[in-house]
Structures are given as C-alpha cells and as structure tokens.
Design a protein around this motif. Structure first.
Motif, short mmCIF file in Angstrom:
data_model
loop_
_atom_site.label_atom_id
_atom_site.label_comp_id
_atom_site.label_asym_id
_atom_site.label_seq_id
_atom_site.Cartn_x
_atom_site.Cartn_y
_atom_site.Cartn_z
N ALA A 344 55.53 20.66 17.53
CA ALA A 344 54.36 20.13 18.25
C ALA A 344 53.22 21.14 18.26
CB ALA A 344 54.75 19.76 19.68
N ALA A 345 53.56 22.42 18.35
CA ALA A 345 52.53 23.47 18.30
C ALA A 345 51.86 23.48 16.92
CB ALA A 345 53.14 24.83 18.61
N PHE A 346 52.65 23.28 15.85
CA PHE A 346 52.08 23.17 14.51
C PHE A 346 51.07 22.02 14.45
CE2 PHE A 346 56.10 25.08 12.41
CZ PHE A 346 55.60 26.35 12.61
N GLN A 347 51.47 20.88 14.98
CA GLN A 347 50.59 19.70 14.95
C GLN A 347 49.27 19.99 15.67
OE1 GLN A 347 50.88 16.70 13.50
NE2 GLN A 347 52.90 17.09 12.61
N GLU A 348 49.37 20.64 16.82
CA GLU A 348 48.18 20.94 17.62
C GLU A 348 47.26 21.92 16.90
OE1 GLU A 348 45.72 20.75 21.08
OE2 GLU A 348 47.44 19.53 20.45
N ALA A 349 47.85 22.92 16.22
CA ALA A 349 47.04 23.97 15.60
C ALA A 349 46.51 23.59 14.22
CB ALA A 349 47.86 25.26 15.50
N ASP A 356 38.45 21.60 13.93
CA ASP A 356 39.15 21.78 15.21
C ASP A 356 40.42 22.60 15.07
OD1 ASP A 356 37.23 20.19 16.48
OD2 ASP A 356 38.34 18.35 16.02
N ARG A 357 40.79 22.98 13.86
CA ARG A 357 42.04 23.70 13.66
C ARG A 357 41.97 25.13 14.18
NH1 ARG A 357 42.60 21.55 7.45
NH2 ARG A 357 42.81 19.33 8.00
N LYS A 358 43.13 25.68 14.49
CA LYS A 358 43.21 27.04 15.02
C LYS A 358 44.38 27.77 14.38
CE LYS A 358 41.19 26.17 19.60
NZ LYS A 358 41.35 26.39 21.06
N LEU A 359 44.41 29.07 14.59
CA LEU A 359 45.58 29.86 14.21
C LEU A 359 46.68 29.68 15.26
CD1 LEU A 359 43.87 33.19 13.11
CD2 LEU A 359 45.27 31.74 11.64
N LEU A 360 47.91 29.92 14.86
CA LEU A 360 49.04 29.85 15.79
C LEU A 360 49.55 31.27 16.04
CD1 LEU A 360 51.16 28.21 17.39
CD2 LEU A 360 52.52 28.13 15.29
N ALA A 361 49.65 31.66 17.31
CA ALA A 361 50.22 32.95 17.69
C ALA A 361 51.57 32.70 18.36
CB ALA A 361 49.29 33.70 18.65
N GLN A 391 40.31 31.03 22.90
CA GLN A 391 39.23 30.45 22.11
C GLN A 391 39.65 30.14 20.67
OE1 GLN A 391 35.72 32.92 22.30
NE2 GLN A 391 35.87 33.14 24.52
N ASN A 392 40.55 30.94 20.12
CA ASN A 392 40.79 30.85 18.67
C ASN A 392 42.24 30.55 18.28
OD1 ASN A 392 38.03 31.89 17.81
ND2 ASN A 392 38.74 33.61 19.05
N PHE A 393 43.17 30.54 19.22
CA PHE A 393 44.58 30.41 18.89
C PHE A 393 45.26 29.35 19.75
CE2 PHE A 393 43.44 34.55 17.40
CZ PHE A 393 44.31 34.87 16.37
N ILE A 394 46.33 28.76 19.22
CA ILE A 394 47.34 28.09 20.02
C ILE A 394 48.48 29.09 20.16
CG2 ILE A 394 49.00 26.20 20.11
CD1 ILE A 394 46.14 25.26 20.45
N THR A 395 48.86 29.40 21.40
CA THR A 395 49.87 30.43 21.64
C THR A 395 51.18 29.79 22.10
OG1 THR A 395 48.10 31.95 22.33
CG2 THR A 395 50.36 32.59 22.84
N TRP A 396 52.25 30.13 21.40
CA TRP A 396 53.59 29.60 21.70
C TRP A 396 54.51 30.79 21.90
CZ3 TRP A 396 58.55 29.38 19.39
CH2 TRP A 396 59.36 28.30 19.78
N ALA A 397 55.53 30.65 22.73
CA ALA A 397 56.37 31.80 23.08
C ALA A 397 57.85 31.44 23.00
CB ALA A 397 56.02 32.31 24.48
N ARG A 443 48.10 23.88 3.14
CA ARG A 443 48.45 22.54 2.70
C ARG A 443 49.94 22.40 2.41
NH1 ARG A 443 43.67 23.95 0.29
NH2 ARG A 443 41.87 22.59 0.69
N SER A 444 50.51 23.38 1.71
CA SER A 444 51.89 23.26 1.27
C SER A 444 52.88 23.98 2.18
CB SER A 444 52.04 23.81 -0.16
OG SER A 444 51.60 25.17 -0.20
N SER A 445 52.42 25.02 2.86
CA SER A 445 53.34 25.80 3.70
C SER A 445 52.56 26.53 4.78
CB SER A 445 54.11 26.81 2.85
OG SER A 445 53.22 27.74 2.28
N ASN A 446 53.28 27.09 5.74
CA ASN A 446 52.67 27.89 6.80
C ASN A 446 52.80 29.36 6.43
OD1 ASN A 446 52.18 25.56 8.44
ND2 ASN A 446 54.36 25.57 8.94
#
Length: 488
Positions: A344-349, A356-361, A391-397, A443-446
């Motif tokens: 779900a964090a991937f989808q959001e980021a 609207d996309r962001k980096l994932l931390a 401002q720039n990231f979606i943060t998951w822990a 596009r193909s991988s994270n």
C-alpha cells in the motif's frame, strides 16, 4: 537603452517571452516603422548616438523603403553590458538566513566567499545545495545557469573544523559540533559511546543514559562532569566538556530508605527490590533491566513495551502500535509513518499521477542497538528532517528487534527489491542499526537509492535525502513528459 525600459525585471520578462531574441524583444516594444534599421546588404553605419532619436531618423532617411529593412539588428555590446543583471539569493544555514546579491557574471565560488565572512565557515567546507540545474562547482558562472532573479539555497557542513579563536565564533562553532561522550555504567562495567550536539543539554544526556542503563535521572550518580557544569539546563557547548571526547561514569544512587543490607544486595550480580521500598518501587522493573544487561538481554526490550507486536495479523495493526510507541518514547515531533502494508505504501508513493509521486523512506528500528535512541531523538525527530520527509517522502517503518518480524521483513524485501538488497540488510550487525532505506519507484522495478546506517549526523542525513531528491526530480520530469505525451 533602446526602449527606455528601466525596470530590469520587465526587460528580462520580455526577453524570455521572445526566447532571448534581442531583436524580436525590441521590435515587440517599438513599432517597426520606428524600429532599428538594417539595409538588405548589411548593417548601416550610424553616426552620432548609438540609439538616440536622431539615429532613428537618420537611419530611416537612408534605409530602403522595402520591409526587409527591418529584419535584423546587431546589438551594441557596450549597451548590453552597461546594466548587468543582479541576482538575489536567500541562503539558509541551520537557523540562519543570509541574503546575497550578485551580478550574474559572478561564480558560485563568489557566493561561498561572501558566506565565508557571514557564517565564519571556510568555503572549502561548504556544500551549497538547492540548484535547480543539477551539480555545479565553484567555477560555474551564474549566468550559465539561467537563474530567476530570486533564488533559495542551502548550506550543508558535514565536516566542520574545530572552533575558531574568537569567543562568539567559538561558541557558535561549539553549538554546531558533535561531542563524543564515553559513558561507563559502573555496576555492569559496560561502556557506551554517545554522540551529542553542542546545543544538547546535560538534562538530555541524563535522559538518554536513563534509556540505556534504566537508572532514573534522580537516581543517577555521576563522576567526570567539569566543575563548571553546575546546572542540568546548560548546553554541552558551555559546560566545559573536553572536545571532541569526554569520559564520564554513572552509577545508581542509594535510596535514603534502603537498609545497608539492601544496598549490598543491589551491588551483587542479581538486584532485588522489596515491596516495602516505596521510593524505589516504581523502578522495580528497572532492576530486572539491569539483570537483563548482565545476562545479555536487551535493556530496552525488558523495560519498554515492544515497538511492534511479534505476530500481528496485518501490517496496518503493527504500524499503529509502532507509531503509538514511537510517540510515547520520543515525543510527537516525528515523521508521519504510513499506516498500512508495504504494498500500500508503494501504491501511495509510486503509482499516482507523475507530478504527485514521491520517494519512499523505510525506517528499520532495532531496540538492541546502542545507536537507536540517539538516532531517533536527535536525527529522526529533528524538525528539519521531519519537515523535509513530510514534503517529499512517504515514510514507512518496521521493527527488526524480534526475529519473527525480522524474517517477515526480509521476505518482503526479497519480493520487492530482490535478493541482493535482502542479503545486504541480513548481514547488517545489530550496532549498525537503525537503517534508513531510500526507495525510488521505476517502471519495471523499485530501486534502492541509499541505505543509511544509524551512525550518521543530521547534516549527513539531510544531504543524502536531498541527493536522492535530485535523482528523483530528474526522473519525475521525464515521467511527467511521458504522461503528457500519452494523454495527448
């Protein structure tokens, strides 16, 4: 000089509207019948003032009547250089802002030399960030960057020199320096190496030591503080500590209500507490913590609630407990952790519209690492880091303390990032945690852009976050272009 426009901003705007074509910009303001003339075969030689009213009339009388007489002009270099373009820079460094005004013919190095005098920091130690055009060096001419009139930049100083000789300068440098405190826990003969900024207070040090030793602040008995350290509210910069390392010893102060026998029992390998000891009863579990340290069990795991349940039914419930426990330990000023599964964090980021996309931390916590408390309280909860992440990231822990949770994350890591990244995390030692992973969606991988270990500083953490943002921003612009072309 040609048009009578004295407002430089207005002139720059006109040039930009005409793609920096000087002739087109001038002829857009001056009607062609009064414009600058050129014959069909070359530039007329104009006598007298270069662009005065008399030159216009003289040129008009000698020019052919054909409309081709108004096609091109060779501008006078002398006139162009007469009014250099000025650029304004607002430069941020820690809690200071410095305004710098320079001609666009200056270089990036010129900005650093001005900041060197203002901030009392050697130019060679500065990293000047915030450029929209990518990497620059000190010899880069500002004009070549095509900057707007107003600009915002940031100074990072990951390797500050020792304090300067002037008192005020020395104090400011000391506040920015990191002090290494080597704290020996007397009862268990265990040593901790703790990093604190000069702006930290003695009280903050004692609270952090409580987290490590489970000795409440009021029961801590210290040796090694300088005579000048008379108040717990003093900062380390003014307390008289030896820079860059200072040795301290801490033990447990005997309670006034304890008997001699009870005091002797506390000095044995296994600490006991009586129910009748009302003053120390609230610390009963803390004696068990010391036992745990003696027998190799993590103190934080015994004294505190776990950051995350070991067998949560879903990741969302686990993250709810993680956020609540994190706030309880370190306060409300912390990154906003995404509540939900890693997918779900991937989808959001990564999977919204390109703009609207962001980096994932991904923050990987470990209660048994001696670095965890300092990293969380002084870096992850620093206002500048919290603001930049929001401002720039979606943060998951995720909490890696329990083996079951660790294995669960490594399985997720292998599935989403591949076996190489999973193996990298698997081989990290406990004292290298916590870890901070920066992920960019492709596009193909994270892609894992960076793996940041816990032994870092606020400046270095911010520098790495900003470096990742520069890479991401370039990719995002390409994605926006592709998205627009697909829609059209």
């Amino acid at each position: 000089a040609c048009t009578g426009i004295e407002n430089i901003d207005e002139a720059i705007t006109l040039l930009e509207q005409n793609n920096w074509d000087l002739v087109a910009a001038i002829n857009g303001v001056i009607p062609q019948e009064n414009g600058i003339l050129q014959s069909e075969y070359g530039v007329e030689t104009l006598h007298g003032p270069a662009y005065g009213p008399s030159s216009h009339s003289a040129a008009a009388s000698s020019a052919p009547s054909s409309s081709s007489a108004f096609r091109h002009v060779v501008p006078s270099r002398q006139i162009v250089e007469r009014q250099p373009r000025m650029l304004d820079f607002r430069v941020e460094y820690r809690d200071r802002n410095v305004d710098v005004v320079l001609e666009d013919s200056s270089t990036v190095g010129d900005i650093k030399h001005i900041l060197e005098n203002e901030l009392q920091i050697p130019a060679s130690k500065m990293l000047l960030k915030g450029w929209k055009t990518g990497d620059v060096d000190d010899s880069t001419v500002l004009k070549s960057l095509h900057l707007p009139k107003n600009n915002s930049l940031y100074v990072l100083t990951p390797d500050l020199p020792p304090p300067s000789s002037s008192h005020s300068g020395a104090l400011q440098e000391s506040l920015n320096q990191n002090f290494m405190l080597i704290v020996t826990h007397r009862e268990v003969q265990r040593e901790y190496n703790l990093n604190f900024s000069g702006s930290s207070t003695i009280q903050e040090v004692k609270r952090n030591v409580y987290d490590l030793t489970s000795i409440p602040v009021r029961h801590q008995l210290w040796e090694g503080w300088p005579p000048s350290a008379t108040d717990d509210s003093m900062t380390l910069a003014v307390s008289g500590l030896t820079f860059p390392c200072h040795r301290l010893t801490v033990g447990r102060r005997s309670s006034p209500v304890q008997t001699r026998e009870q005091s002797e029992e506390q000095c044995t390998d296994v600490h006991m507490v009586s129910d009748s000891d009302g003053d120390d009863f609230e610390d009963a579990t803390e004696f068990g913590v010391d036992d745990g340290e003696m027998f190799g069990v993590a103190s934080s795991a015994l004294r505190k609630s776990p950051m995350m349940p070991e067998n949560a039914e879903n990741e969302g419930d686990a993250l709810l407990q993680f956020t609540a426990e994190f706030s309880s330990r370190y306060g409300d000023c912390h990154p906003v952790y995404f509540i939900g599964s890693l997918e779900a964090a991937f989808q959001e980021a990564f999977y919204g519209k390109a703009r609207d996309r962001k980096l994932l931390a991904i923050y990987l916590h470990h209660d048994e690492s001696v670095l965890t408390n300092v990293f969380c309280s002084q870096m992850l909860c620093a206002e500048s880091i919290v603001s930049y992440l929001s401002q720039n990231f979606i943060t998951w822990a995720w909490d890696m303390t329990k083996e079951a949770n660790r294995a669960r994350f490594l399985t997720m890591c292998t599935r989403h990032f591949g076996s190489v990244v999973a193996q990298t995390i698997r081989t990290q030692k406990t004292d290298q945690f916590p870890l901070f992973l920066i992920i960019m969606g492709k596009r193909s991988s994270n892609e894992v852009l960076n793996v940041i270990q816990g032994n870092t500083t606020v400046d270095e953490l911010m520098m790495r976050l900003m470096a990742a943002m520069e890479i991401f921003s370039a990719q995002q612009q390409e994605d926006i272009k592709d998205e627009v072309s697909t829609e059209s």
